[in-house]
Motif scaffolding. Structure first.
Motif, PDB file in Angstrom:
ATOM      1  N   ARG A 232      11.158  -9.232  34.072  1.00 30.99           N
ATOM      2  CA  ARG A 232      10.624 -10.195  34.122  1.00 30.99           C
ATOM      3  C   ARG A 232       8.967 -10.332  34.802  1.00 30.99           C
ATOM      4  N   THR A 233       8.523  -8.775  34.826  1.00 27.89           N
ATOM      5  CA  THR A 233       6.773  -8.796  35.406  1.00 27.89           C
ATOM      6  C   THR A 233       6.250  -8.183  34.161  1.00 27.89           C
ATOM      7  N   PHE A 234       7.224  -7.016  33.944  1.00 25.05           N
ATOM      8  CA  PHE A 234       6.440  -6.591  32.859  1.00 25.05           C
ATOM      9  C   PHE A 234       7.205  -7.057  31.298  1.00 25.05           C
ATOM     10  N   TYR A 235       8.034  -7.551  31.138  1.00 22.65           N
ATOM     11  CA  TYR A 235       8.567  -7.807  29.819  1.00 22.65           C
ATOM     12  C   TYR A 235       8.640  -6.101  29.626  1.00 22.65           C
ATOM     13  N   GLU A 236       8.922  -5.342  29.881  1.00 21.23           N
ATOM     14  CA  GLU A 236       9.275  -3.761  29.008  1.00 21.23           C
ATOM     15  C   GLU A 236      10.957  -3.175  29.161  1.00 21.23           C
ATOM     16  N   PHE A 237      11.090  -3.611  28.298  1.00 21.43           N
ATOM     17  CA  PHE A 237      13.214  -3.353  28.041  1.00 21.43           C
ATOM     18  C   PHE A 237      12.904  -1.442  26.749  1.00 21.43           C
ATOM     19  N   ALA A 238      11.981  -1.749  25.893  1.00 22.92           N
ATOM     20  CA  ALA A 238      12.272  -0.828  24.934  1.00 22.92           C
ATOM     21  C   ALA A 238      11.521   0.942  25.868  1.00 22.92           C
ATOM     22  N   PRO A 239      11.444   1.194  26.505  1.00 20.94           N
ATOM     23  CA  PRO A 239      10.225   2.345  26.808  1.00 20.94           C
ATOM     24  C   PRO A 239      12.490   3.243  27.807  1.00 20.94           C
ATOM     25  N   ILE A 240      12.702   1.912  29.271  1.00 16.56           N
ATOM     26  CA  ILE A 240      14.117   3.413  29.274  1.00 16.56           C
ATOM     27  C   ILE A 240      14.863   2.928  28.182  1.00 16.56           C
ATOM     28  N   ARG A 241      15.631   2.359  27.121  1.00 22.06           N
ATOM     29  CA  ARG A 241      16.170   2.581  25.895  1.00 22.06           C
ATOM     30  C   ARG A 241      15.922   3.403  25.259  1.00 22.06           C
ATOM     31  N   ALA A 242      14.699   3.712  24.894  1.00 27.64           N
ATOM     32  CA  ALA A 242      14.011   5.236  24.082  1.00 27.64           C
ATOM     33  C   ALA A 242      13.482   6.062  24.533  1.00 27.64           C
TER      34      ALA A 242
END
Length: 326
Positions: A232-242
């Motif tokens: 909710r701060t970085f809106y970073e979702f794709a890297p961990i899934r990759a």
């Protein structure tokens, strides 16, 4: 309880500000029954930001000696040892010339394998990573306990000075809580970090994309937990899934994911309200059990610490860097 809702906390503080009520220890305790996870901010159609006034209420609680005793113990630990655990922070010092890695106090003290694995992964990818011998606190833990006060700004300045003194242009931050305060607050306090700040997940995912790490064949089914500040701060979702796919997992999704992900607790909350935080962590495992997966993957040391308190029988908690290192 009703007082645990952001609206109720706001109404209580509103009555105090209007002189209708006197701020007391019970009110202060209610302000600490919050994970500062920003889910309320994400959901609020009117644009309110309850964590702002909750932090300020915590500042007043500390100043007026109204904060819970456990909270004051943690603040005393910070004053004594520089971290909430009141212990000497383990060192992961090493020399390097490509990037500076910031480990953070939670990983160093409570999830050292995650830190070791991140450094091992970077080495395998050919990254020459430096870690400070006496890594200062970022101020993130203190800020959650007593708000953005002068003492927190002083911690931030000491940390920024140590980082800038290395002259390295890339700062890889393992804990998203540290990354958040560095990105969002340091410049306001006149102690901006000169290097590019990048989360460890984003940095390692880039190495995978560049072919510097060889992915495994996918096998086990797993779901990724989006920690509060990464989500909710970085809106970073794709890297961990990759990274999960690179480590050999087939990724499924929990219903509450990305910006809507439920919190699993924080290291600070676990330290002063252990029973409640364990229940919160158990609730996140309930989300996993509603999928077909039995493996929960996280990239955050605080999430790893909290989730480890409530692992259901037959399930497995995996930190992504150890999975990659293996």
């Amino acid at each position: 309880k009703e007082i645990n809702t952001p609206r109720a906390k706001g109404l209580v503080l509103s009555m105090v500000s209007k002189g209708a009520e006197t701020y007391d220890a019970a009110m202060a305790e209610a302000m600490y029954e919050c994970l500062l996870c920003d889910a309320c901010v994400n959901d609020c159609a009117a644009g309110y930001q309850p964590p702002i006034y909750i932090r300020e209420a915590r500042t007043q609680a500390v100043v007026n000696d109204l904060a819970p005793a456990k909270v004051m113990e943690l603040i005393e630990n910070i004053e004594k040892a520089g971290n909430i655990y009141g212990q000497e922070k383990p060192s992961f010092a090493q020399e390097g010339s490509d990037a500076l890695v910031y480990i953070g106090e939670v990983a160093a003290c409570k999830a050292p394998q995650m830190a070791k694995s991140l450094l091992a992964v970077l080495a395998k990818a050919g990254v020459s990573a430096k870690v400070l011998a006496d890594e200062p606190a970022s101020g993130a833990m203190a800020a959650d306990l007593m708000g953005y006060v002068e003492e927190v700004a002083a911690q931030a300045k000491a940390c920024a000075d140590a980082i800038n003194a290395t002259g390295l242009k890339t700062l890889v931050v393992l804990d998203s809580y540290d990354a958040e305060i560095m990105q969002q607050r340091y410049a306001q306090w006149g102690c901006e970090i000169n290097a590019e700040i990048v989360t460890a997940t984003a940095f390692v995912a880039q190495l995978v994309a560049q072919g510097k790490l060889q992915p495994k064949a996918q096998a086990d089914l797993a779901a990724c937990h989006d920690d509060d500040r990464l989500a909710r701060t970085f809106y970073e979702f794709a890297p961990i899934r990759a990274l999960a796919k690179a480590a050999g997992y087939q990724v499924t999704e929990m219903f509450n994911k990305e910006r809507l992900a439920k919190s699993c607790g924080t290291a600070v909350a676990l330290a002063y309200m252990e029973a409640i935080t364990k229940k919160v962590a158990a609730g996140r495992w309930d989300d996993l059990l509603r999928t077909e997966a039995k493996v929960m993957i996280t990239a955050n040391p605080q999430a790893y610490l909290c989730l480890s308190q409530a692992i259901p029988e037959g399930c497995q908690l995996v930190d992504i860097y150890t999975a990659l290192a293996e």
